[in-house]
Design a protein around this motif. Sequence first.
Motif, PDB file in Angstrom:
ATOM      1  N   ARG A  55      27.119  27.898  80.828  1.00 12.92           N
ATOM      2  CA  ARG A  55      26.501  29.095  81.355  1.00 12.92           C
ATOM      3  C   ARG A  55      28.128  29.964  82.395  1.00 12.92           C
ATOM      4  O   ARG A  55      27.391  31.887  81.620  1.00 12.92           O
ATOM      5  N   GLN A  56      29.071  29.327  81.925  1.00 11.14           N
ATOM      6  CA  GLN A  56      30.071  30.106  82.297  1.00 11.14           C
ATOM      7  C   GLN A  56      30.484  31.111  80.585  1.00 11.14           C
ATOM      8  O   GLN A  56      30.701  32.451  80.987  1.00 11.14           O
ATOM      9  N   GLN A  71      28.034  34.007  81.029  1.00 13.94           N
ATOM     10  CA  GLN A  71      28.283  35.467  81.523  1.00 13.94           C
ATOM     11  C   GLN A  71      30.173  36.033  80.880  1.00 13.94           C
ATOM     12  O   GLN A  71      30.034  37.296  81.324  1.00 13.94           O
ATOM     13  N   LEU A  95      28.185  38.272  78.319  1.00  8.57           N
ATOM     14  CA  LEU A  95      27.578  39.878  78.441  1.00  8.57           C
ATOM     15  C   LEU A  95      29.281  40.852  79.491  1.00  8.57           C
ATOM     16  O   LEU A  95      28.816  41.515  79.421  1.00  8.57           O
ATOM     17  N   ALA A  96      29.867  40.072  79.848  1.00  9.32           N
ATOM     18  CA  ALA A  96      30.978  40.927  80.103  1.00  9.32           C
ATOM     19  C   ALA A  96      31.800  41.878  80.015  1.00  9.32           C
ATOM     20  O   ALA A  96      31.906  42.344  79.680  1.00  9.32           O
ATOM     21  N   HIS A 121      33.145  46.988  82.105  1.00 13.06           N
ATOM     22  CA  HIS A 121      34.022  45.486  82.772  1.00 13.06           C
ATOM     23  C   HIS A 121      34.906  45.337  83.957  1.00 13.06           C
ATOM     24  O   HIS A 121      35.817  46.656  83.188  1.00 13.06           O
ATOM     25  N   ARG A 153      37.718  40.616  86.794  1.00 13.34           N
ATOM     26  CA  ARG A 153      36.665  39.550  87.003  1.00 13.34           C
ATOM     27  C   ARG A 153      37.002  39.224  85.444  1.00 13.34           C
ATOM     28  O   ARG A 153      36.392  37.830  85.093  1.00 13.34           O
ATOM     29  N   LEU A 185      36.724  35.114  84.081  1.00 13.51           N
ATOM     30  CA  LEU A 185      36.129  33.744  83.099  1.00 13.51           C
ATOM     31  C   LEU A 185      36.915  33.657  82.744  1.00 13.51           C
ATOM     32  O   LEU A 185      36.840  32.523  81.879  1.00 13.51           O
TER      33      LEU A 185
END
Length: 256
Positions: free
Chosen positions: A150-151, A154, A157-158, A164, A168, A172
């Motif tokens: 999941r990390q 994410q 996508l970022a 962006h 964040r 990440l």
Amino acid sequence: MSDLIERSLQRVLALQVRLYACQARLGGFTDAEALHDLRITLRQLRSLLRPMRGLATVDALEQAAAVLGRLTGPLRDREVLMAELERMGLARLLAFDQKAHARAFAAVASSRELAELIALLDSWPVAWREAARRGQLRSVSKRIQRRLQRQQAQLALALRDPAHDRHRLRLLIKRVRYAGETYPLQSGLDRAALARLKRAQSALGDWHDHLQWLAQSEVIEALHPCREAWLQGQLAAEERADGALIALFGDFPLGE
């Protein structure tokens, strides 16, 4: 007890020993790297625990490490700023009180936050083994693998978000990299991918540092002479970061 459960226990015990050493070094003001080493130890502890959130005995320990990390952040930021000024040959711009710095180190060493973390670490092995005996840690490897996937999703996508947020992305990337170093089997990341994550994190960290220094120079008049150099440094770090982020696309494809 599974190998992963036993290894997790051994890792926490090793980090606890390092934490005791950092506490002694801070209290005695023995060296300039004590605070940095403390924060590395906290980071490694949180990287170990974060993917296991929700399991018995984990949450309180991870939260205590996070609290101590936040407490020591401003003091570390001050150290980094002073090191930058020394590098520029401009340490004279800000007064550095060695005695006050020693007192700040000693305050961390004797802080309630550190004492609470150590108390939790002292009781953790018994609680961890008891949780394993009761079957509360079943499928822990699969649980960690799902969290890390999941990390990584994410991050994928970022990376591709046209708007962006570098702050964040930095967070990440740090989480994905540290989790990959802590759990190489569950993360599926090879050494080359981890090296690319490290480069991106370094560039974004450099950018973040310059951003913080520029913000301080807005309110601290003594730092005004550094503004032009820091602005150029920020722009250079942005360029390096953009290249490092593009290099991560192949490691983190969409839909994986």
